[in-house]
Design a protein around this motif. Structure first.
Motif, mmCIF file in Angstrom:
data_model
loop_
_atom_site.group_PDB
_atom_site.id
_atom_site.type_symbol
_atom_site.label_atom_id
_atom_site.label_comp_id
_atom_site.label_asym_id
_atom_site.label_seq_id
_atom_site.Cartn_x
_atom_site.Cartn_y
_atom_site.Cartn_z
ATOM 1 N N SER A 2 -19.420 -31.649 -15.550
ATOM 2 C CA SER A 2 -19.584 -31.004 -16.831
ATOM 3 C C SER A 2 -20.386 -31.900 -17.748
ATOM 4 O O SER A 2 -20.144 -33.092 -17.821
ATOM 5 N N ALA A 3 -21.322 -31.319 -18.446
ATOM 6 C CA ALA A 3 -22.108 -32.081 -19.409
ATOM 7 C C ALA A 3 -21.767 -31.626 -20.813
ATOM 8 O O ALA A 3 -22.594 -31.638 -21.693
ATOM 9 N N ASP A 4 -20.496 -31.209 -20.994
ATOM 10 C CA ASP A 4 -20.120 -30.799 -22.333
ATOM 11 C C ASP A 4 -20.048 -32.017 -23.226
ATOM 12 O O ASP A 4 -20.089 -33.152 -22.775
ATOM 13 N N LEU A 5 -19.941 -31.777 -24.486
ATOM 14 C CA LEU A 5 -19.951 -32.873 -25.435
ATOM 15 C C LEU A 5 -18.580 -33.531 -25.471
ATOM 16 O O LEU A 5 -17.578 -32.872 -25.698
ATOM 17 N N PRO A 6 -18.508 -34.837 -25.227
ATOM 18 C CA PRO A 6 -17.217 -35.515 -25.220
ATOM 19 C C PRO A 6 -16.642 -35.615 -26.617
ATOM 20 O O PRO A 6 -17.374 -35.727 -27.589
ATOM 21 N N ASP A 7 -15.325 -35.563 -26.697
ATOM 22 C CA ASP A 7 -14.704 -35.779 -27.994
ATOM 23 C C ASP A 7 -14.568 -37.277 -28.226
ATOM 24 O O ASP A 7 -14.964 -38.090 -27.405
ATOM 25 N N GLU A 8 -13.974 -37.650 -29.324
ATOM 26 C CA GLU A 8 -13.897 -39.064 -29.683
ATOM 27 C C GLU A 8 -13.046 -39.859 -28.691
ATOM 28 O O GLU A 8 -13.267 -41.030 -28.480
ATOM 29 N N ALA A 75 -37.049 -35.547 -30.820
ATOM 30 C CA ALA A 75 -37.858 -34.493 -31.449
ATOM 31 C C ALA A 75 -37.345 -33.106 -31.056
ATOM 32 O O ALA A 75 -37.320 -32.189 -31.887
ATOM 33 N N ALA A 76 -36.913 -32.953 -29.811
ATOM 34 C CA ALA A 76 -36.357 -31.673 -29.366
ATOM 35 C C ALA A 76 -35.075 -31.366 -30.128
ATOM 36 O O ALA A 76 -34.838 -30.217 -30.529
ATOM 37 N N ALA A 77 -34.241 -32.378 -30.337
ATOM 38 C CA ALA A 77 -32.994 -32.190 -31.082
ATOM 39 C C ALA A 77 -33.283 -31.757 -32.512
ATOM 40 O O ALA A 77 -32.633 -30.841 -33.043
ATOM 41 N N ALA A 85 -26.435 -36.844 -37.481
ATOM 42 C CA ALA A 85 -25.117 -37.473 -37.415
ATOM 43 C C ALA A 85 -24.398 -37.194 -36.095
ATOM 44 O O ALA A 85 -23.546 -37.971 -35.673
ATOM 45 N N SER A 86 -24.727 -36.096 -35.432
ATOM 46 C CA SER A 86 -24.056 -35.767 -34.164
ATOM 47 C C SER A 86 -24.927 -36.083 -32.949
ATOM 48 O O SER A 86 -24.555 -35.751 -31.821
ATOM 49 N N LEU A 87 -26.043 -36.731 -33.163
ATOM 50 C CA LEU A 87 -26.978 -36.984 -32.072
ATOM 51 C C LEU A 87 -26.386 -37.867 -30.974
ATOM 52 O O LEU A 87 -26.719 -37.691 -29.800
ATOM 53 N N ASP A 88 -25.486 -38.773 -31.322
ATOM 54 C CA ASP A 88 -24.888 -39.627 -30.294
ATOM 55 C C ASP A 88 -24.088 -38.810 -29.281
ATOM 56 O O ASP A 88 -24.090 -39.115 -28.097
ATOM 57 N N ARG A 89 -23.438 -37.741 -29.713
ATOM 58 C CA ARG A 89 -22.701 -36.867 -28.792
ATOM 59 C C ARG A 89 -23.655 -36.186 -27.808
ATOM 60 O O ARG A 89 -23.375 -36.087 -26.615
ATOM 61 N N TYR A 90 -24.775 -35.721 -28.320
ATOM 62 C CA TYR A 90 -25.755 -35.061 -27.452
ATOM 63 C C TYR A 90 -26.440 -36.071 -26.535
ATOM 64 O O TYR A 90 -26.779 -35.749 -25.401
ATOM 65 N N GLN A 91 -26.619 -37.289 -27.016
ATOM 66 C CA GLN A 91 -27.202 -38.336 -26.182
ATOM 67 C C GLN A 91 -26.318 -38.595 -24.970
ATOM 68 O O GLN A 91 -26.803 -38.749 -23.855
ATOM 69 N N ARG A 92 -25.002 -38.622 -25.173
ATOM 70 C CA ARG A 92 -24.078 -38.830 -24.048
ATOM 71 C C ARG A 92 -24.170 -37.672 -23.058
ATOM 72 O O ARG A 92 -24.147 -37.884 -21.845
ATOM 73 N N ALA A 93 -24.259 -36.444 -23.560
ATOM 74 C CA ALA A 93 -24.374 -35.286 -22.667
ATOM 75 C C ALA A 93 -25.681 -35.341 -21.883
ATOM 76 O O ALA A 93 -25.697 -35.080 -20.670
ATOM 77 N N LEU A 94 -26.776 -35.701 -22.551
ATOM 78 C CA LEU A 94 -28.065 -35.814 -21.864
ATOM 79 C C LEU A 94 -28.041 -36.954 -20.850
ATOM 80 O O LEU A 94 -28.631 -36.833 -19.769
ATOM 81 N N ALA A 95 -27.349 -38.040 -21.169
ATOM 82 C CA ALA A 95 -27.235 -39.157 -20.224
ATOM 83 C C ALA A 95 -26.510 -38.707 -18.958
ATOM 84 O O ALA A 95 -26.888 -39.096 -17.850
ATOM 85 N N THR A 96 -25.500 -37.867 -19.111
ATOM 86 C CA THR A 96 -24.779 -37.330 -17.954
ATOM 87 C C THR A 96 -25.707 -36.469 -17.103
ATOM 88 O O THR A 96 -25.709 -36.575 -15.873
#
Length: 109
Positions: A2-8, A75-77, A85-96
Motif C-alpha cells: 500500500s502506498a497510502d499516506l502514513p499517519d504520524e 512541481a507536480a504536487a 505543509a503536507s508534502l512530507d506525507r506525499y514524499q513518503r508515499a512516493l518513496a514507497t
C-alpha cells in the motif's frame, strides 16, 4: 503493498525511505505499470514484477498522474494543489512507490 499516506505513528519508520526520494527530480510511472482508478484512489499493477499497489487517496492518484507532465515531483504536487505543509506525507508515499519500481526517475513529457 500500500502506498497510502502514513499517519504520524508510522512516519518515523518511513522517514529514512523518504529521505532518499528526491522531490526535485522528474518522476513517472514505470512503462510496465497499469493504473486502474477506483473510488478509494487506484490500483497500480506492475506487469514486470507482478506487484500490486493501492493508492488509498485520490489526491495521491492525482499526484502520480501529474508526475510525467512536470519537471519535478515538487512541481507536480504544486500543480495538483497539494499544500506544502503536507508534502512530507506525499514524499513518503512516493518513496514507497519508487522502492517498488512503480514510479521511476524520468524526463517530463
Amino acid at each position: 503493498m500500500s502506498a497510502d499516506l502514513p499517519d504520524e505513528r508510522g512516519a518515523a519508520g518511513l522517514a529514512s525511505a523518504a529521505a532518499g526520494f528526491d522531490l526535485d527530480r522528474a518522476w513517472r510511472l514505470h512503462p510496465q505499470v497499469s493504473v486502474r482508478p477506483e473510488s478509494f484512489g487506484a490500483l497500480l499493477y506492475h506487469f514486470g514484477t507482478r506487484k500490486l499497489s493501492f493508492l488509498k487517496e485520490p489526491a495521491l492518484l492525482a499526484l502520480v498522474e501529474a508526475l510525467p507532465a512536470h519537471a519535478s515531483a515538487r512541481a507536480a504536487a504544486a500543480a495538483v494543489g497539494l499544500p506544502a505543509a503536507s508534502l512530507d506525507r506525499y514524499q513518503r508515499a512516493l518513496a514507497t512507490l519508487a522502492a517498488s519500481s512503480m514510479i521511476v526517475e524520468g524526463s517530463p513529457l
